[in-house]
Design an enzyme around this catalytic site. Structure first.
Site, PDB file in Angstrom:
ATOM      1  N   LYS A 139       0.046   4.231  -0.407  1.00 41.67           N
ATOM      2  CA  LYS A 139      -0.655   5.421   0.121  1.00 41.67           C
ATOM      3  C   LYS A 139      -0.338   6.622  -0.773  1.00 41.67           C
ATOM      4  CE  LYS A 139      -0.029   3.485   4.696  1.00 41.67           C
ATOM      5  NZ  LYS A 139      -0.321   3.636   6.097  1.00 41.67           N
ATOM      6  N   ASN A 185       0.862  -1.186   0.000  1.00 37.63           N
ATOM      7  CA  ASN A 185       0.000   0.000   0.000  1.00 37.63           C
ATOM      8  C   ASN A 185       0.896   1.233   0.000  1.00 37.63           C
ATOM      9  OD1 ASN A 185      -1.963   1.915   0.268  1.00 37.63           O
ATOM     10  ND2 ASN A 185      -2.415   1.473   2.419  1.00 37.63           N
ATOM     11  N   GLU A 217      -6.265  -4.787  10.265  1.00 42.12           N
ATOM     12  CA  GLU A 217      -5.228  -3.796  10.532  1.00 42.12           C
ATOM     13  C   GLU A 217      -5.541  -3.054  11.833  1.00 42.12           C
ATOM     14  OE1 GLU A 217      -3.109  -2.647   6.678  1.00 42.12           O
ATOM     15  OE2 GLU A 217      -4.803  -1.309   6.879  1.00 42.12           O
ATOM     16  N   GLY A 252       1.726   2.190  10.776  1.00 42.35           N
ATOM     17  CA  GLY A 252       2.704   3.271  10.645  1.00 42.35           C
ATOM     18  C   GLY A 252       3.354   3.665  11.966  1.00 42.35           C
ATOM     19  N   SER A 260       2.619  -2.290  10.502  1.00 44.41           N
ATOM     20  CA  SER A 260       4.068  -2.360  10.722  1.00 44.41           C
ATOM     21  C   SER A 260       4.663  -3.732  10.408  1.00 44.41           C
ATOM     22  CB  SER A 260       4.419  -1.910  12.144  1.00 44.41           C
ATOM     23  OG  SER A 260       4.020  -0.557  12.326  1.00 44.41           O
ATOM     24  N   HIS A 312      -9.894   1.404   4.393  1.00 41.76           N
ATOM     25  CA  HIS A 312      -8.638   1.608   5.122  1.00 41.76           C
ATOM     26  C   HIS A 312      -8.882   2.593   6.269  1.00 41.76           C
ATOM     27  CE1 HIS A 312      -4.510   2.645   6.070  1.00 41.76           C
ATOM     28  NE2 HIS A 312      -4.137   1.558   5.416  1.00 41.76           N
ATOM     29  N   GLU A 326      -7.267   4.970   7.338  1.00 39.52           N
ATOM     30  CA  GLU A 326      -6.997   6.387   7.004  1.00 39.52           C
ATOM     31  C   GLU A 326      -8.186   7.000   6.261  1.00 39.52           C
ATOM     32  OE1 GLU A 326      -3.233   5.585   5.123  1.00 39.52           O
ATOM     33  OE2 GLU A 326      -2.447   4.985   7.079  1.00 39.52           O
TER      34      GLU A 326
HETATM   35  C1  PEP Z   1      -1.138   0.133   5.767  1.00 40.56           C
HETATM   36  O1  PEP Z   1      -0.855   1.015   4.989  1.00 40.56           O
HETATM   37  O2  PEP Z   1      -2.207  -0.431   5.651  1.00 40.56           O
HETATM   38  C2  PEP Z   1      -0.170  -0.235   6.800  1.00 40.56           C
HETATM   39  C3  PEP Z   1      -0.393  -1.317   7.497  1.00 40.56           C
HETATM   40  O3  PEP Z   1       0.919   0.571   6.966  1.00 40.56           O
HETATM   41  P1  PEP Z   1       2.281   0.205   7.748  1.00 40.56           P
HETATM   42  O4  PEP Z   1       2.753  -1.111   7.192  1.00 40.56           O
HETATM   43  O5  PEP Z   1       3.222   1.320   7.415  1.00 40.56           O
HETATM   44  O6  PEP Z   1       1.960   0.112   9.190  1.00 40.56           O
END
Ligand code: PEP
Length: 253
Positions: free
Chosen positions: A11, A9, A169, A175, A215, A97, A99
């Site tokens: 983003k 992803n 998630e 992040g 992460s 997501h 975000e």
């Molecule tokens: C994500 O973008 O869905 C995500 C899990 O980001 P990260 O791996 O940076 O935590």
């Protein structure tokens, strides 16, 4: 046999040229994809076609959009419809997501409408769910994620749910560099699979890929992916570093 998936992803990161370079570097590295393993690159809208061209002829590698709108077409300036994505050959879309939920106020109902329009048009949604920290701290994550599943997914027919990919998630791990422990991930994935089994039966529940996101890094992917109900990952930060993402792809079981 359910699919094991490494989904990147990006983003809102990278310029077009940086995105091209990243894909070149990833594709140049040796990856060993088995029949049941997929790699999906979820890239910004302006890079979809470029990414598709780069992946052209690569077996088990696909491009995903990071969002779509819930309407077929019309006066919705700035939005991207499923028909548009379909017309350029996109087969996957990330939806729900955290975000999008946080910054664009997307709720379970709105996300369910987007899921419907994807499935009606033969595009696979990658449905993201997961709890914020305060929910985890009160140990009510199962209720929270259960509600997300019920309100956004469980109206689907068995055929439709079978086409859906789920990404768990936990928001507190996205992040932040703070990964859920293997046990926390496995417990939630098992819970999600159990909810699917209650609604649709074991056979269907066993076919659905449930990815972990939060992460995932080159140095922890193998351990997390080894859990019984973890079928790969949705990866943000580490998917922007070619060597790291290649390691994550090679960590799929
Ligand atoms: C994500 O973008 O869905 C995500 C899990 O980001 P990260 O791996 O940076 O935590």
């Amino acid at each position: 046999m359910r699919k094991q998936i490494a989904a990147a992803n990006w983003k809102m990161n990278l310029t077009f040229q940086q995105g091209e370079q990243l894909l070149n570097n990833i594709l140049a590295a040796p990856t060993t994809l088995k029949e049941n393993q997929l790699v999906i690159f979820s890239v910004p809208f302006p890079y979809l076609t470029m990414a598709q061209q780069k992946l052209n002829g690569k077996k088990n590698m696909f491009v995903a959009a990071q969002n779509c709108f819930n309407k077929k077409n019309g006066a919705y300036t700035g939005e991207v419809s499923i028909e548009m994505l379909q017309s350029i050959g996109i087969e996957y879309v990330v939806l729900g997501h955290s975000e999008r939920r946080e910054y664009f106020n997307e709720n379970n109902q709105f996300i369910s409408e987007k899921i419907n329009i994807c499935l009606e048009n033969n595009i696979t949604p990658i449905f993201c769910c997961g709890e914020p920290l305060q929910i985890r701290e009160t140990n009510t994550q199962n209720e929270f994620v259960g509600k997300q599943l019920t309100e956004s997914l469980f109206h689907l027919s068995p055929e439709q749910i079978l086409k859906t990919i789920i990404a768990y998630e936990p928001i507190w791990a996205i992040g932040t560099g703070k990964t859920a422990s293997n046990q926390q991930a496995q417990e939630m994935h098992a819970f999600i699979r159990q909810q699917i089994a209650i609604k649709y039966g074991n056979a269907i529940a066993n076919e659905i890929s449930i990815l972990y996101g939060g992460s995932v890094k080159a140095n922890n992917a193998k351990e997390i992916f080894s859990e019984t109900d973890v079928d790969g990952g949705l990866v943000g930060g580490a998917s922007l570093i070619a060597n790291d993402f290649v390691t994550i792809i090679n960590a799929l079981k």
